[in-house]
Design an enzyme around this catalytic site. Structure first.
Site, PDB file in Angstrom:
ATOM      1  N   ARG A 114      25.624 -12.544  30.826  1.00 51.47           N
ATOM      2  CA  ARG A 114      26.181 -11.208  30.649  1.00 51.47           C
ATOM      3  C   ARG A 114      27.006 -11.109  29.369  1.00 51.47           C
ATOM      4  NH1 ARG A 114      27.594 -11.659  36.326  1.00 51.47           N
ATOM      5  NH2 ARG A 114      29.808 -11.677  35.792  1.00 51.47           N
ATOM      6  N   LYS A 145      18.594 -16.949  46.050  1.00 55.58           N
ATOM      7  CA  LYS A 145      19.930 -16.366  46.008  1.00 55.58           C
ATOM      8  C   LYS A 145      19.932 -15.113  46.879  1.00 55.58           C
ATOM      9  CE  LYS A 145      23.041 -14.267  42.549  1.00 55.58           C
ATOM     10  NZ  LYS A 145      23.241 -14.091  41.090  1.00 55.58           N
ATOM     11  N   GLU A 154      27.976 -21.779  36.969  1.00 59.21           N
ATOM     12  CA  GLU A 154      26.852 -20.897  36.656  1.00 59.21           C
ATOM     13  C   GLU A 154      27.354 -19.954  35.569  1.00 59.21           C
ATOM     14  OE1 GLU A 154      24.712 -17.000  38.489  1.00 59.21           O
ATOM     15  OE2 GLU A 154      25.049 -18.630  39.924  1.00 59.21           O
TER      16      GLU A 154
END
Length: 207
Positions: A45, A129, A41
């Site tokens: 960022r 999630k 994943e």
């Protein structure tokens, strides 16, 4: 169970990666694949995220690759163009969810309480999630949510070697997200052998 869920359940741990140099992405993907965790994943960022995903996809076409920390429709487009299999967001943003659905891209948004679970279910989602997992009550909270809702979960945030199997023992947990096996300093300093050992250790404890 859909194809993505089956893949996540088979892998069990999804390495969550913030990569600063896309040129290292293909080598990192190789380390993950060869040591038993053929999944990543890649979080948005960093500015290198989309290119890193492209490089991973080119090097390992069959690898399961997600885009993480996706906050906007523009980032959704960038992730899809880069070749991702799924998208992950830290929170539940209906606009982002709708856009992913319109584009036919699976999204796993973050939730940490009953109200958000119900809002996600209202939009047809069945995989979420649980984030941030440990600060939000950890295993006990996730068991409480699982007792009420027909949802599959991917806990992330504070998951580590000491508690990962506690999470994975919950029947509703497909996989856990974690960063501990891919420290940024090892990536940046090309410590591929050390990274491989950490990844292999994770794969080993999941057997």
């Amino acid at each position: 169970m859909n194809t993505l869920n089956k893949q996540l359940q088979a892998i069990k741990v999804v390495p969550v990666i913030a990569i600063n140099d896309a040129e290292k992405a293909a080598k990192l993907a190789q380390v993950l694949v060869e040591n038993g965790l053929p999944c990543a994943e890649v979080t948005f960022r960093t500015e290198q995220a989309a290119q890193a995903i492209k490089n991973m996809r080119a090097a390992f076409p069959d690898m399961l690759i997600g885009a993480g920390t996706v906050l906007t429709s523009t980032q959704v487009d960038q992730a899809i163009d880069a070749g991702v299999d799924f998208i992950v967001s830290p929170g539940f943003n209906p606009t982002t969810v709708k856009y992913c659905q319109q584009r036919g891209m699976p999204i796993i948004p973050g939730i940490n309480n009953p109200s958000l679970v119900e809002q996600a279910m209202e939009m047809g989602l069945d995989t979420l999630k649980f984030f941030p997992a440990e600060p939000s009550g950890g295993v006990a909270m996730l068991k409480a949510l699982s007792a009420v809702y027909p949802i599959k979960f991917m806990p992330t945030g504070g998951v580590n070697p000491k508690n990962v199997n506690d999470y994975l023992s919950i029947p509703t947990v497909l996989a856990c997200g974690g960063t501990w096996m891919i420290p940024n300093d090892l990536i940046e300093n090309d410590k591929w052998e050390e990274l491989g050992q950490l990844v292999a250790e994770v794969a080993g404890i999941l057997q």
